[in-house]
Motif scaffolding. Structure first.
Motif, PDB file in Angstrom:
ATOM      1  N   GLY A   1     -16.436 -37.275   3.018  1.00  0.00           N
ATOM      2  CA  GLY A   1     -15.926 -38.051   4.127  1.00  0.00           C
ATOM      3  C   GLY A   1     -16.702 -37.792   5.404  1.00  0.00           C
ATOM      4  N   PRO A   2     -16.440 -38.558   6.449  1.00  0.00           N
ATOM      5  CA  PRO A   2     -17.204 -38.421   7.703  1.00  0.00           C
ATOM      6  C   PRO A   2     -17.008 -37.082   8.408  1.00  0.00           C
ATOM      7  CG  PRO A   2     -15.358 -39.934   7.978  1.00  0.00           C
ATOM      8  CD  PRO A   2     -15.466 -39.657   6.513  1.00  0.00           C
ATOM      9  N   ASN A   3     -15.969 -36.340   8.041  1.00  0.00           N
ATOM     10  CA  ASN A   3     -15.727 -35.050   8.678  1.00  0.00           C
ATOM     11  C   ASN A   3     -16.263 -33.864   7.881  1.00  0.00           C
ATOM     12  OD1 ASN A   3     -14.324 -36.234  10.879  1.00  0.00           O
ATOM     13  ND2 ASN A   3     -12.461 -36.357   9.630  1.00  0.00           N
ATOM     14  N   ASP A   4     -16.878 -34.132   6.728  1.00  0.00           N
ATOM     15  CA  ASP A   4     -17.385 -33.054   5.875  1.00  0.00           C
ATOM     16  C   ASP A   4     -18.794 -32.638   6.300  1.00  0.00           C
ATOM     17  OD1 ASP A   4     -15.082 -32.858   4.246  1.00  0.00           O
ATOM     18  OD2 ASP A   4     -15.744 -34.600   3.075  1.00  0.00           O
ATOM     19  N   LEU A   5     -18.931 -32.294   7.558  1.00  0.00           N
ATOM     20  CA  LEU A   5     -20.254 -32.008   8.119  1.00  0.00           C
ATOM     21  C   LEU A   5     -20.849 -30.705   7.614  1.00  0.00           C
ATOM     22  CD1 LEU A   5     -19.608 -33.118  11.809  1.00  0.00           C
ATOM     23  CD2 LEU A   5     -20.636 -34.442   9.945  1.00  0.00           C
ATOM     24  N   GLN A   6     -20.048 -29.884   6.942  1.00  0.00           N
ATOM     25  CA  GLN A   6     -20.582 -28.623   6.412  1.00  0.00           C
ATOM     26  C   GLN A   6     -21.641 -28.863   5.340  1.00  0.00           C
ATOM     27  OE1 GLN A   6     -17.581 -29.845   5.866  1.00  0.00           O
ATOM     28  NE2 GLN A   6     -16.851 -29.443   3.768  1.00  0.00           N
ATOM     29  N   TRP A   7     -21.693 -30.092   4.801  1.00  0.00           N
ATOM     30  CA  TRP A   7     -22.674 -30.406   3.764  1.00  0.00           C
ATOM     31  C   TRP A   7     -24.015 -30.864   4.335  1.00  0.00           C
ATOM     32  CZ3 TRP A   7     -21.739 -28.748  -0.905  1.00  0.00           C
ATOM     33  CH2 TRP A   7     -20.418 -28.585  -1.319  1.00  0.00           C
ATOM     34  N   LEU A   8     -24.098 -31.037   5.644  1.00  0.00           N
ATOM     35  CA  LEU A   8     -25.339 -31.548   6.239  1.00  0.00           C
ATOM     36  C   LEU A   8     -26.565 -30.682   5.933  1.00  0.00           C
ATOM     37  CD1 LEU A   8     -24.170 -32.924   9.703  1.00  0.00           C
ATOM     38  CD2 LEU A   8     -25.224 -34.227   7.836  1.00  0.00           C
ATOM     39  N   PRO A   9     -26.521 -29.365   6.078  1.00  0.00           N
ATOM     40  CA  PRO A   9     -27.727 -28.575   5.768  1.00  0.00           C
ATOM     41  C   PRO A   9     -28.211 -28.754   4.334  1.00  0.00           C
ATOM     42  CG  PRO A   9     -26.163 -27.272   7.028  1.00  0.00           C
ATOM     43  CD  PRO A   9     -25.443 -28.517   6.634  1.00  0.00           C
ATOM     44  N   ALA A  10     -27.279 -28.743   3.374  1.00  0.00           N
ATOM     45  CA  ALA A  10     -27.667 -28.892   1.972  1.00  0.00           C
ATOM     46  C   ALA A  10     -28.195 -30.294   1.696  1.00  0.00           C
ATOM     47  CB  ALA A  10     -26.475 -28.580   1.065  1.00  0.00           C
ATOM     48  N   LEU A  11     -27.615 -31.298   2.330  1.00  0.00           N
ATOM     49  CA  LEU A  11     -28.105 -32.667   2.155  1.00  0.00           C
ATOM     50  C   LEU A  11     -29.507 -32.821   2.736  1.00  0.00           C
ATOM     51  CD1 LEU A  11     -24.806 -34.588   2.928  1.00  0.00           C
ATOM     52  CD2 LEU A  11     -26.078 -34.701   0.770  1.00  0.00           C
ATOM     53  N   CYS A  12     -29.769 -32.155   3.849  1.00  0.00           N
ATOM     54  CA  CYS A  12     -31.128 -32.176   4.420  1.00  0.00           C
ATOM     55  C   CYS A  12     -32.118 -31.534   3.452  1.00  0.00           C
ATOM     56  CB  CYS A  12     -31.157 -31.454   5.758  1.00  0.00           C
ATOM     57  SG  CYS A  12     -30.349 -32.340   7.108  1.00  0.00           S
ATOM     58  N   ASP A  13     -31.735 -30.400   2.867  1.00  0.00           N
ATOM     59  CA  ASP A  13     -32.597 -29.744   1.885  1.00  0.00           C
ATOM     60  C   ASP A  13     -32.889 -30.664   0.712  1.00  0.00           C
ATOM     61  OD1 ASP A  13     -32.614 -27.451   3.425  1.00  0.00           O
ATOM     62  OD2 ASP A  13     -31.028 -26.462   2.271  1.00  0.00           O
ATOM     63  N   LEU A  14     -31.860 -31.373   0.252  1.00  0.00           N
ATOM     64  CA  LEU A  14     -32.020 -32.271  -0.890  1.00  0.00           C
ATOM     65  C   LEU A  14     -32.988 -33.407  -0.584  1.00  0.00           C
ATOM     66  CD1 LEU A  14     -30.970 -33.054  -3.774  1.00  0.00           C
ATOM     67  CD2 LEU A  14     -29.235 -34.427  -2.605  1.00  0.00           C
ATOM     68  N   LEU A  15     -32.835 -34.010   0.580  1.00  0.00           N
ATOM     69  CA  LEU A  15     -33.713 -35.112   0.968  1.00  0.00           C
ATOM     70  C   LEU A  15     -35.146 -34.640   1.147  1.00  0.00           C
ATOM     71  CD1 LEU A  15     -34.060 -38.072   1.818  1.00  0.00           C
ATOM     72  CD2 LEU A  15     -33.418 -37.398   4.141  1.00  0.00           C
ATOM     73  N   ILE A  16     -35.332 -33.515   1.806  1.00  0.00           N
ATOM     74  CA  ILE A  16     -36.683 -32.982   2.015  1.00  0.00           C
ATOM     75  C   ILE A  16     -37.335 -32.636   0.683  1.00  0.00           C
ATOM     76  CG2 ILE A  16     -37.966 -31.025   2.970  1.00  0.00           C
ATOM     77  CD1 ILE A  16     -35.940 -31.051   5.308  1.00  0.00           C
ATOM     78  N   ASP A  17     -36.580 -32.048  -0.226  1.00  0.00           N
ATOM     79  CA  ASP A  17     -37.098 -31.730  -1.555  1.00  0.00           C
ATOM     80  C   ASP A  17     -37.595 -32.987  -2.250  1.00  0.00           C
ATOM     81  OD1 ASP A  17     -37.218 -29.936  -4.108  1.00  0.00           O
ATOM     82  OD2 ASP A  17     -35.951 -31.628  -4.706  1.00  0.00           O
ATOM     83  N   GLY A  18     -36.810 -34.058  -2.200  1.00  0.00           N
ATOM     84  CA  GLY A  18     -37.213 -35.298  -2.855  1.00  0.00           C
ATOM     85  C   GLY A  18     -38.472 -35.896  -2.261  1.00  0.00           C
ATOM     86  N   VAL A  19     -38.516 -35.989  -0.934  1.00  0.00           N
ATOM     87  CA  VAL A  19     -39.677 -36.585  -0.270  1.00  0.00           C
ATOM     88  C   VAL A  19     -40.933 -35.757  -0.527  1.00  0.00           C
ATOM     89  CG1 VAL A  19     -40.681 -37.187   1.969  1.00  0.00           C
ATOM     90  CG2 VAL A  19     -38.284 -37.734   1.486  1.00  0.00           C
ATOM     91  N   HIS A  20     -40.815 -34.439  -0.429  1.00  0.00           N
ATOM     92  CA  HIS A  20     -41.989 -33.578  -0.621  1.00  0.00           C
ATOM     93  C   HIS A  20     -42.425 -33.514  -2.076  1.00  0.00           C
ATOM     94  CE1 HIS A  20     -41.490 -31.234   3.421  1.00  0.00           C
ATOM     95  NE2 HIS A  20     -41.592 -32.532   3.576  1.00  0.00           N
ATOM     96  N   ARG A  21     -41.561 -33.936  -2.993  1.00  0.00           N
ATOM     97  CA  ARG A  21     -41.937 -34.025  -4.409  1.00  0.00           C
ATOM     98  C   ARG A  21     -42.464 -35.403  -4.773  1.00  0.00           C
ATOM     99  NH1 ARG A  21     -41.842 -29.102  -7.483  1.00  0.00           N
ATOM    100  NH2 ARG A  21     -40.507 -27.678  -6.286  1.00  0.00           N
ATOM    101  N   GLY A  22     -42.603 -36.278  -3.789  1.00  0.00           N
ATOM    102  CA  GLY A  22     -43.224 -37.572  -4.021  1.00  0.00           C
ATOM    103  C   GLY A  22     -42.273 -38.725  -4.234  1.00  0.00           C
ATOM    104  N   ALA A  23     -40.967 -38.518  -4.093  1.00  0.00           N
ATOM    105  CA  ALA A  23     -40.014 -39.603  -4.299  1.00  0.00           C
ATOM    106  C   ALA A  23     -40.093 -40.618  -3.170  1.00  0.00           C
ATOM    107  CB  ALA A  23     -38.600 -39.041  -4.399  1.00  0.00           C
ATOM    108  N   SER A  24     -39.889 -41.874  -3.508  1.00  0.00           N
ATOM    109  CA  SER A  24     -39.897 -42.947  -2.523  1.00  0.00           C
ATOM    110  C   SER A  24     -38.480 -43.132  -2.004  1.00  0.00           C
ATOM    111  CB  SER A  24     -40.405 -44.243  -3.159  1.00  0.00           C
ATOM    112  OG  SER A  24     -40.456 -45.272  -2.198  1.00  0.00           O
TER     113      SER A  24
END
Length: 231
Positions: A51-74
């Motif tokens: 939900g919009p208040n579950d901001l505690q997941w933001l750091p892990a979501l950032c890690d996930l996105l960066i991992d994907g982009v740096h591994r070549g995902a579009s």
């Protein structure tokens, strides 16, 4: 146009069975005894709707996105992707969460049956979004956005697990058609075909991948049967 989907590694023959086992109860009913046997011993996963208040997941979501982009995902970004840019993106996603836009995450769980009600006991391993078409002539349709599985968690059926939950939610909200976009020729295409999606065509040189090279985008759709599963 549709949003870009992360390439996910095609799993072994038990891919569909593993993902379905860890889906909500309504999505497990079609499993055969042999399919259930095939997934025994797999580490359980917990899929949670954020939900919009579950901001505690933001750091892990950032890690996930960066991992994907740096591994070549579009995924709509060029490498290297800064943490600031990743955080800005996820803040935008959280601002849209509500009746028309949903986000699910997949985490390891020590629950024996992979129950979604169980509190995650491990790191975030994947995420996916569903955007429901708002127009009055498209209330039957939804779009899958940015399916992501961490590079160290590929081949465990996590993509299928996330998609099963998303499809159940779309059905429960009266959506009978889902669409998505995948990088043409990527591993994601094999995953979506395996999960029952139909390829509608390809747009050449549609966008740039993480390293800046242009690539085609494959368009996929899936028709959903009427269902009463919960979101």
């Amino acid at each position: 146009m549709f949003s870009t989907i992360l390439s996910a590694k095609p799993a072994a023959s038990a891919f569909t069975a593993r993902s379905a086992l860890m889906a909500p109860e309504a999505a497990r009913k079609c499993l055969t005894a042999s399919a259930l046997q095939a997934v025994k011993g797999q580490q359980a996963l917990c899929v949670r709707k954020i939900g919009p208040n579950d901001l505690q997941w933001l750091p892990a979501l950032c890690d996930l996105l960066i991992d994907g982009v740096h591994r070549g995902a579009s995924l709509g970004f060029l490498a290297p992707l800064s943490r600031y840019a990743a955080l800005t993106y996820w803040h935008g996603v959280f601002s849209r969460l509500g009746p028309q836009h949903s986000l699910w995450i997949a985490c390891d769980s020590d629950s024996a049956d992979g129950s979604d009600a169980h509190v995650p006991s491990g790191p975030l391993q994947g995420a996916v979004q569903l955007s429901l078409a708002p127009h009055s002539n498209a209330h039957h349709r939804g779009e899958v956005q940015k399916l992501m599985v961490h590079s160290q968690a590929r081949g465990r059926g996590i993509a299928g697990r996330l998609m099963a939950r998303l499809e159940c939610s779309a059905q429960a909200q009266g959506r009978s058609l889902l669409v998505l976009e995948a990088q043409a020729g990527s591993q994601a295409e094999a995953v979506f075909v395996h999960l029952g999606w139909q390829r509608a065509g390809e747009i050449p040189d549609h966008e740039a991948c993480a390293d800046g090279r242009l690539h085609g985008s494959a368009l996929y759709y899936k028709r959903l049967a009427a269902d009463t599963a919960t979101a």
